[in-house]
Motif scaffolding. Sequence first.
Motif, short mmCIF file in Angstrom:
data_model
loop_
_atom_site.label_atom_id
_atom_site.label_comp_id
_atom_site.label_asym_id
_atom_site.label_seq_id
_atom_site.Cartn_x
_atom_site.Cartn_y
_atom_site.Cartn_z
N PHE A 1 -6.40 -18.76 -6.57
CA PHE A 1 -7.20 -19.29 -5.38
C PHE A 1 -6.99 -20.76 -5.05
O PHE A 1 -6.74 -21.17 -4.04
CB PHE A 1 -8.53 -19.17 -5.76
CG PHE A 1 -8.91 -17.71 -5.28
CD1 PHE A 1 -8.93 -17.08 -4.17
CD2 PHE A 1 -9.15 -17.01 -6.58
CE1 PHE A 1 -9.27 -15.98 -3.96
CE2 PHE A 1 -9.47 -15.73 -6.22
CZ PHE A 1 -9.51 -14.97 -5.12
N SER B 1 -1.73 -22.57 1.83
CA SER B 1 -2.21 -22.65 2.93
C SER B 1 -2.19 -23.72 3.85
O SER B 1 -1.89 -24.01 5.09
CB SER B 1 -3.69 -21.85 3.09
OG SER B 1 -3.64 -20.75 2.44
N ILE C 1 -7.99 -19.60 8.14
CA ILE C 1 -8.90 -18.54 7.53
C ILE C 1 -8.68 -18.83 5.95
O ILE C 1 -9.65 -18.52 5.41
CB ILE C 1 -8.65 -17.28 8.33
CG1 ILE C 1 -9.03 -17.45 9.75
CG2 ILE C 1 -9.33 -16.20 7.55
CD1 ILE C 1 -8.68 -16.14 10.57
N LEU C 2 -7.36 -18.70 5.53
CA LEU C 2 -6.90 -18.73 4.35
C LEU C 2 -7.57 -19.73 3.36
O LEU C 2 -7.95 -19.74 2.36
CB LEU C 2 -5.60 -18.48 3.97
CG LEU C 2 -4.96 -16.96 4.16
CD1 LEU C 2 -3.68 -16.93 4.00
CD2 LEU C 2 -5.65 -15.91 3.33
N ILE D 1 -11.20 -19.23 3.00
CA ILE D 1 -11.51 -18.15 1.94
C ILE D 1 -11.26 -18.71 0.59
O ILE D 1 -11.99 -18.35 -0.47
CB ILE D 1 -10.66 -16.84 2.17
CG1 ILE D 1 -10.94 -16.32 3.53
CG2 ILE D 1 -10.61 -15.91 0.98
CD1 ILE D 1 -10.15 -15.27 4.18
N SER D 2 -10.02 -19.49 0.23
CA SER D 2 -9.74 -20.02 -0.81
C SER D 2 -10.48 -20.83 -1.55
O SER D 2 -10.90 -21.17 -2.57
CB SER D 2 -8.20 -20.34 -1.00
OG SER D 2 -8.00 -21.47 0.14
N GLY E 1 -13.74 -21.44 -0.48
CA GLY E 1 -15.16 -20.83 -0.64
C GLY E 1 -15.35 -19.95 -1.88
O GLY E 1 -16.31 -19.97 -2.63
N ILE E 2 -14.10 -19.48 -2.32
CA ILE E 2 -14.21 -18.71 -3.51
C ILE E 2 -13.85 -19.73 -4.91
O ILE E 2 -14.70 -19.56 -5.73
CB ILE E 2 -13.02 -17.42 -3.45
CG1 ILE E 2 -13.37 -16.41 -2.43
CG2 ILE E 2 -12.94 -16.86 -4.84
CD1 ILE E 2 -12.53 -15.48 -2.37
N ILE F 1 -16.72 -20.61 7.13
CA ILE F 1 -16.38 -19.31 6.25
C ILE F 1 -16.70 -19.85 4.88
O ILE F 1 -17.33 -18.67 4.09
CB ILE F 1 -14.43 -19.43 6.22
CG1 ILE F 1 -14.28 -18.98 7.50
CG2 ILE F 1 -14.35 -18.43 4.97
CD1 ILE F 1 -12.80 -18.84 7.76
N LEU G 1 -19.38 -17.51 2.29
CA LEU G 1 -18.93 -17.05 1.04
C LEU G 1 -19.96 -17.57 0.13
O LEU G 1 -20.03 -17.02 -1.03
CB LEU G 1 -17.66 -17.56 0.72
CG LEU G 1 -16.53 -16.73 1.59
CD1 LEU G 1 -15.06 -17.09 1.18
CD2 LEU G 1 -16.50 -15.15 1.27
#
Length: 541
Positions: free
Chosen positions: A152, A159, A176-177, A180-181, A183-184, A224, A228
Amino acid sequence: MDDLIKKIRKISIYFWALVIIIIVGIFLRTYHFSDWLKFNSDQARDASVVRSMIEENKIPLLGPVAGGTLFKLGPAFYYFQYLSARVFGVSPNTMAYPDLFFGILAIPLLYLLARQYFEKNISLILTALYAIASFTVQYSRFAWNPNSAQFFDMLFVYSVLKLWNSLERKKMPWIILIGISLGISMQLHTLLLFGMPFASLILAIYLFKNKRIKFSGMVLIALIVLILNNTQIVSEIKTGRGNYLDFKNALVYKSDDQNSLWKNALFIASCQVQSNAKILAPYANQESCDFPLADKYLKRLERRNDGFVDWFLYVAKIIAVVIFSGVSYFFIYKKIKKDKEKNGKYIILVLFSLSLLSVFVPFGAEVSLRYFILLIFIPFILLGLWLEFLLSQNMVATKFLAWMTMSILIGYNLFFCLLTFRTYATNIPSNMIDGTMNQAKEIAEYIVSEAGSYKRIQLDGQSVYLGRFVGRIKYFLSDAKIEIIMLNEGIERDKNLPIFVAVNESSENFYVGMSYKKYGEVEKFHRIYDVTILKIKNDPK
């Protein structure tokens, strides 16, 4: 059929090489995966939580506790394990599949990231090294919340780089990526919880200043991340900021063990330099992060009784490690100085690394080499800079040196992987606090067989090991509905319940009828690898 053959022939040889590299990487990460799965107290704790999620439908709002505290991270790690257990069955090995999966995905992702900096041949050879690097293989073969960060964190940087180079109409997927990356990853470790948002802020300023992202894009990323991490927000509302207060208390407690900031900064800088070398070329004591300027380090050097050659090689190794990183950083400096616009990708790399490392500094006393999995791709990019420099000289000698060095590194890492597999095959380690899932299960099964119809047992042993040992085996004892009572200080022995004593790595010759320390007569004993379980004769009232 002929058309198919023609299409296959048109596929680049680099593609097939990458496929072979990925296959080798998969093999090294999956070979005897379940048999040699690391299963210590942390893994047992997490597996118990996930089993409760499935069997009792208890879905936690928070994730694992940060080491030595009550503060909890986000739940992404548990949710990944939950999905895996739902699909493949409830078992510690299936719960480790997500870390294995992301460890495998990191291999092609490293290639894509390297391609942002280097040509295909260099990117491919770096990916080959990544696929078989002992460090990356090791941290893909068991469940630990930071393990997936190797994917991640890399996805985040990749990204950002693609966003930097993309046209306006093609930026959305990368935005978006990034969200996501980010947030995780910030749920996978305490250092990432603070380091990733800080790095994101610094990079957002840089991207916005250079007109590579609009304010609306930054808002979408933040949205985002909030989505998450919404369970943590819900938890704070429900508990009246309970997790925040736990973090605050942990911060006060941990601060007592810290050195001054400047000493921590020097330690982190030293550890970063060492990680750049140890990740590429592993050797004994892989977890340690000795500070070369520390008194204990210099005293250890003075005490060495080796001959001049051995002493010289020891010092030369330290110098080589410093030179590797120092020259690599100089390469980056020269590229940035030459063309900031064209080499913005290096500025992004520097900003991300420095931002994350700056968050390491306050926690200096807690940091060991394993935490540099959060920056796992950095040594490979630095090595790529060396390869690029050597190959650009258009000299046979430098080209030979470049490929010979890579061949040695790949061969050495492969040897180290096989050496590690050999130790696993001989059940090393296999003590009270460190070992595999099968070892812990075998110990638990023996205790169950000797407990008979009792559903409560007493367990004692060396206090320094006992707590973590109980953590390892109680996951399997709970299958038999057996409760463990640890005979710590202040807990009286119940003569109506079975009592077992665990002895760690002992060379003592045990025999039935012997009197063992304060416990009394040994009724039975059984050695399982490096752990001996004594069943003490108990006289019921």
